[in-house]
Design a protein around this motif. Structure first.
Motif, PDB file in Angstrom:
ATOM      1  N   VAL A 179       2.045  65.226  28.975  1.00  0.00           N
ATOM      2  CA  VAL A 179       2.898  65.445  30.147  1.00  0.00           C
ATOM      3  C   VAL A 179       4.239  64.758  29.925  1.00  0.00           C
ATOM      4  O   VAL A 179       4.290  63.608  29.485  1.00  0.00           O
ATOM      5  CB  VAL A 179       2.237  64.899  31.430  1.00  0.00           C
ATOM      6  N   THR A 180       5.344  65.454  30.248  1.00  0.00           N
ATOM      7  CA  THR A 180       6.685  64.882  30.195  1.00  0.00           C
ATOM      8  C   THR A 180       7.357  65.061  31.550  1.00  0.00           C
ATOM      9  O   THR A 180       7.366  66.170  32.103  1.00  0.00           O
ATOM     10  CB  THR A 180       7.536  65.561  29.109  1.00  0.00           C
ATOM     11  N   ASP A 233      -2.942  55.797  27.177  1.00  0.00           N
ATOM     12  CA  ASP A 233      -2.763  55.847  25.729  1.00  0.00           C
ATOM     13  C   ASP A 233      -1.500  56.641  25.395  1.00  0.00           C
ATOM     14  O   ASP A 233      -1.180  57.623  26.071  1.00  0.00           O
ATOM     15  CB  ASP A 233      -3.958  56.520  25.051  1.00  0.00           C
ATOM     16  N   ASN A 234      -0.789  56.208  24.359  1.00  0.00           N
ATOM     17  CA  ASN A 234       0.410  56.932  23.905  1.00  0.00           C
ATOM     18  C   ASN A 234       1.418  57.129  25.041  1.00  0.00           C
ATOM     19  O   ASN A 234       1.983  58.208  25.217  1.00  0.00           O
ATOM     20  CB  ASN A 234       0.021  58.281  23.301  1.00  0.00           C
ATOM     21  N   LEU A 235       1.626  56.074  25.808  1.00  0.00           N
ATOM     22  CA  LEU A 235       2.545  56.103  26.944  1.00  0.00           C
ATOM     23  C   LEU A 235       3.948  55.739  26.480  1.00  0.00           C
ATOM     24  O   LEU A 235       4.133  54.769  25.743  1.00  0.00           O
ATOM     25  CB  LEU A 235       2.065  55.119  28.008  1.00  0.00           C
ATOM     26  N   LYS A 236       4.955  56.511  26.944  1.00  0.00           N
ATOM     27  CA  LYS A 236       6.342  56.240  26.560  1.00  0.00           C
ATOM     28  C   LYS A 236       7.257  56.340  27.777  1.00  0.00           C
ATOM     29  O   LYS A 236       7.188  57.308  28.536  1.00  0.00           O
ATOM     30  CB  LYS A 236       6.799  57.229  25.489  1.00  0.00           C
ATOM     31  N   ASP A 240       5.097  52.193  24.882  1.00  0.00           N
ATOM     32  CA  ASP A 240       6.427  51.953  24.321  1.00  0.00           C
ATOM     33  C   ASP A 240       7.409  52.229  25.449  1.00  0.00           C
ATOM     34  O   ASP A 240       7.625  53.392  25.818  1.00  0.00           O
ATOM     35  CB  ASP A 240       6.668  52.881  23.128  1.00  0.00           C
ATOM     36  N   ALA A 241       7.988  51.163  26.033  1.00  0.00           N
ATOM     37  CA  ALA A 241       8.763  51.326  27.265  1.00  0.00           C
ATOM     38  C   ALA A 241      10.125  50.667  27.151  1.00  0.00           C
ATOM     39  O   ALA A 241      10.239  49.483  26.789  1.00  0.00           O
ATOM     40  CB  ALA A 241       8.008  50.727  28.441  1.00  0.00           C
ATOM     41  N   ASP A 242      11.174  51.432  27.481  1.00  0.00           N
ATOM     42  CA  ASP A 242      12.543  50.937  27.597  1.00  0.00           C
ATOM     43  C   ASP A 242      12.946  51.110  29.055  1.00  0.00           C
ATOM     44  O   ASP A 242      13.170  52.238  29.513  1.00  0.00           O
ATOM     45  CB  ASP A 242      13.468  51.719  26.666  1.00  0.00           C
ATOM     46  N   ILE A 243      13.026  49.989  29.785  1.00  0.00           N
ATOM     47  CA  ILE A 243      13.216  50.019  31.228  1.00  0.00           C
ATOM     48  C   ILE A 243      14.547  49.375  31.567  1.00  0.00           C
ATOM     49  O   ILE A 243      14.874  48.285  31.081  1.00  0.00           O
ATOM     50  CB  ILE A 243      12.070  49.261  31.935  1.00  0.00           C
ATOM     51  N   ARG A 244      15.332  50.029  32.396  1.00  0.00           N
ATOM     52  CA  ARG A 244      16.593  49.438  32.845  1.00  0.00           C
ATOM     53  C   ARG A 244      16.343  48.673  34.150  1.00  0.00           C
ATOM     54  O   ARG A 244      15.580  49.106  35.007  1.00  0.00           O
ATOM     55  CB  ARG A 244      17.662  50.503  33.028  1.00  0.00           C
ATOM     56  N   GLY A 245      17.002  47.515  34.284  1.00  0.00           N
ATOM     57  CA  GLY A 245      16.791  46.698  35.462  1.00  0.00           C
ATOM     58  C   GLY A 245      15.596  45.769  35.303  1.00  0.00           C
ATOM     59  O   GLY A 245      15.083  45.558  34.197  1.00  0.00           O
ATOM     60  N   ALA A 246      15.147  45.235  36.434  1.00  0.00           N
ATOM     61  CA  ALA A 246      14.076  44.244  36.442  1.00  0.00           C
ATOM     62  C   ALA A 246      12.715  44.894  36.623  1.00  0.00           C
ATOM     63  O   ALA A 246      12.584  45.955  37.230  1.00  0.00           O
ATOM     64  CB  ALA A 246      14.319  43.235  37.561  1.00  0.00           C
TER      65      ALA A 246
END
Length: 281
Positions: free
Chosen positions: A178-179, A214-217, A237-243
């Motif tokens: 799912v995207t 599993d395999n969460l991005k 694997d997460a790139d999050i902006r903010g807090a």
């Protein structure tokens, strides 16, 4: 193509096994299975009040129509539907279907709708009371969906969602591939037990999101202050902006954000227990 205009029908199977038929300003009153086992049907400006009007149909277009609450369970075991500019009050729509295209459609009481369907395209659709919508569906493309209803998209496969607002708890449980892009996901316990879920430019709201995954991005996503206790036992694997308010026991991967209120790593973490959680430098 035969054309029927300004007529009214009721009772059991009045247009059974019709083919190459266009209905204009036709009303289907109380009864059952008006257009069952039909082929190549068009309905324009029609009103459906009776149960099960389109069962076992192949190829039908519905435009500018209205399904009352009595027209429940209206489209089952059918193929190749195009529905546009239509208002649906009835629950339990669309079951066991292959080929569903909805545009500018309002589903006002959409409980148990879109179950076990495949090859679905949704654009400019509003859903209310949509508990358990999209259960066990696959091959779904969505653009500009507003959804109010819990337990959505459970057990779905191969889904792409864009420009949508989903107010739904327990969404995307047990999903695969799912995207979700440029969307708001508002509801607790988001996407537990999912596999290959990717969120891009999304806002995540409510508690305990994205656990047991599993395999969460996540790419360029935002987490609201109440999206706490995130990622428990997930491979991420997460790139999050903010807090981020809090992260709890992620299993593996890499999580980066501007800041973290709390990073909880305790004796209950599961192997390999090597997720790197760090503030952006």
């Amino acid at each position: 193509m035969q054309i029927i205009k300004n007529q009214e029908y009721q009772g059991e199977r009045p247009l059974y096994r019709a083919a190459d038929l266009r209905l204009e300003n036709v009303t289907i009153h109380t009864g059952e299975s008006c257009l069952k086992e039909t082929r190549n049907i068009e309905a324009e400006g029609c009103r459906f009040e009776g149960k099960y009007p389109f069962w076992c149909c192949d190829g039908f277009k519905i435009n500018d129509c209205f399904f009352t609450e009595g027209g429940r369970a209206a489209l089952w075991y059918s193929r190749n539907l195009v529905m546009s500019n239509t208002i649906v009050e009835a629950p339990k729509m669309f079951r066991e279907m292959d080929g569903v295209e909805l545009s500018n459609v309002k589903l006002l009481h959409a409980a148990e709708t879109l179950w076990h369907c495949k090859n679905i395209r949704i654009k400019d659709v509003e859903v209310n009371e949509g508990d358990y919508i999209f259960m066990h569906c696959e091959n779904i493309e969505v653009d500009n969906l507003t959804l109010n209803g819990n337990y959505s998209f459970q057990y779905c496969k191969n889904v792409v969602i864009r420009n949508s607002v989903l107010n739904t708890k327990d969404a995307f449980w047990n999903t695969e591939n799912v995207t979700v892009i440029d969307s708001t996901l508002n509801g607790e316990y988001l996407a537990w037990y999912s596999n290959r879920l990717t969120l891009i430019n999304c806002k995540i709201i409510e508690t305990q999101p994205l656990c047991y995954a599993d395999n969460l991005k996540l790419v360029n996503c935002e987490m609201a202050p109440d999206a706490d206790l995130a990622f428990e036992y997930s491979e991420v694997d997460a790139d999050i902006r903010g807090a981020v308010t809090s992260v709890k026991n992620p299993r593996s991967g890499h999580i980066v954000a501007d800041s973290f209120g709390q990073i909880i790593i305790d004796e209950n973490i599961k192997a390999p227990a090597n997720c790197l959680v760090e503030a952006r430098k």
